[in-house]
Write an enzyme that holds these catalytic residues in place. Structure first.
Site, PDB file in Angstrom:
ATOM      1  N   GLY A  46      54.583   4.411  24.333  1.00  0.00           N
ATOM      2  CA  GLY A  46      54.268   4.372  25.753  1.00  0.00           C
ATOM      3  C   GLY A  46      52.770   4.491  25.960  1.00  0.00           C
ATOM      4  N   GLN A  51      45.426   6.702  30.574  1.00  0.00           N
ATOM      5  CA  GLN A  51      45.024   6.798  29.162  1.00  0.00           C
ATOM      6  C   GLN A  51      44.012   5.733  28.769  1.00  0.00           C
ATOM      7  OE1 GLN A  51      49.370   7.057  27.725  1.00  0.00           O
ATOM      8  NE2 GLN A  51      48.238   8.336  26.273  1.00  0.00           N
ATOM      9  N   CYS A 102      51.322  12.127  21.617  1.00  0.00           N
ATOM     10  CA  CYS A 102      50.668  11.392  22.699  1.00  0.00           C
ATOM     11  C   CYS A 102      49.426  10.721  22.128  1.00  0.00           C
ATOM     12  CB  CYS A 102      50.284  12.365  23.809  1.00  0.00           C
ATOM     13  SG  CYS A 102      49.515  11.553  25.221  1.00  0.00           S
ATOM     14  N   LEU A 103      49.228   9.456  22.482  1.00  0.00           N
ATOM     15  CA  LEU A 103      48.062   8.732  21.971  1.00  0.00           C
ATOM     16  C   LEU A 103      46.753   9.377  22.443  1.00  0.00           C
ATOM     17  CD1 LEU A 103      49.287   5.050  22.425  1.00  0.00           C
ATOM     18  CD2 LEU A 103      49.228   6.399  20.319  1.00  0.00           C
ATOM     19  N   HIS A 144      57.727  11.498  30.009  1.00  0.00           N
ATOM     20  CA  HIS A 144      56.379  11.707  29.476  1.00  0.00           C
ATOM     21  C   HIS A 144      55.381  10.771  30.184  1.00  0.00           C
ATOM     22  CE1 HIS A 144      53.625  12.350  25.814  1.00  0.00           C
ATOM     23  NE2 HIS A 144      53.057  11.351  26.451  1.00  0.00           N
ATOM     24  N   GLU A 145      55.760   9.503  30.345  1.00  0.00           N
ATOM     25  CA  GLU A 145      54.834   8.531  30.954  1.00  0.00           C
ATOM     26  C   GLU A 145      54.644   8.794  32.448  1.00  0.00           C
ATOM     27  OE1 GLU A 145      52.975   6.842  29.037  1.00  0.00           O
ATOM     28  OE2 GLU A 145      54.180   7.373  27.300  1.00  0.00           O
ATOM     29  N   HIS A 148      52.169  11.409  32.962  1.00  0.00           N
ATOM     30  CA  HIS A 148      50.783  10.929  32.854  1.00  0.00           C
ATOM     31  C   HIS A 148      50.266  10.452  34.210  1.00  0.00           C
ATOM     32  CE1 HIS A 148      49.370  11.012  28.737  1.00  0.00           C
ATOM     33  NE2 HIS A 148      50.487  10.462  28.269  1.00  0.00           N
TER      34      HIS A 148
HETATM   35 CO    CO Z   1      51.160  10.411  26.288  1.00  0.00          CO
END
Ligand code: CO
Length: 193
Positions: A46, A51, A102-103, A144-145, A148
């Site tokens: 994701g 991000q 998480c990226l 999770h997304e 964000h």
């Molecule tokens: Co993330």
């Protein structure tokens, strides 16, 4: 398409207030394609607009592939979603604990408790309305997304402050657990019957 730089903590962009997407033009389509490419290139499941430094209610998600009984990944079993202005309008009472990465927090994994099932509505990449029910792992990725898009990171929601590990620590824990399990199985004549 191009791969975009991913911002990592403690970048302020990750905490910024996001605004709804209103124009579904060529620029948006290009941005979405770039986000998909960026997510894949980073081996993520994701990626949300904050991000890549954009305060927009937009995220891309690609689910994990299904596996056969031997653990081999089955081709064409990943699902790709583009979610715009999403709203989780129902959550199941049942929750489940699971590990998340998480990226924007590279190299770490943490345990988070999430609703097992959710219902989400929003717009697709062409501005068409959608409504979906998601369960288990897919529900986790969506939560999770969507977090964000509200400036929330999984590290805000750990099951306990110490329940975060580096990838190396986590791998070691997993190996030790596996070893312990194999030992119990070796002493238990019932297993494998
Ligand atoms: Co993330």
């Amino acid at each position: 398409m191009s791969v975009l730089p991913i911002v990592t903590i403690p970048a302020e962009e990750l905490r910024a207030k996001t605004r709804p997407v209103t124009k579904f033009d060529a620029d948006l389509q290009k941005l979405i394609d770039d986000m998909i490419e960026t997510m894949r290139e980073a081996n993520g499941v994701g990626l949300a607009a904050p991000q890549i430094g954009l305060p927009l209610k937009l995220a891309v998600i690609e689910t994990l592939p299904e596996e056969d009984d031997d653990g081999n990944e089955l081709e064409d079993t990943r699902d790709l979603y583009v979610i715009i202005n999403p709203e989780i309008y129902w959550v199941a009472r049942e929750t489940t604990k699971g590990m998340e990465g998480c990226l924007s927090i590279p190299g770490y994994l943490g345990e988070v408790e999430r609703a097992e099932s959710i219902r989400v509505r929003g717009l697709d990449r062409h501005g068409r309305k959608f409504r979906m029910r998601l369960n288990d792992w897919d529900a986790r990725i969506f939560q999770h997304e969507v977090d964000h898009l509200n400036g929330v990171l999984y590290i805000d929601k750990l099951t306990a402050p110490e329940n975060i590990w580096t990838e190396e620590e986590f791998e070691k824990m997993r190996e030790e657990r596996q070893k312990a399990r194999q030992q119990t199985e070796a002493h238990d004549p019932m297993v494998g019957d």
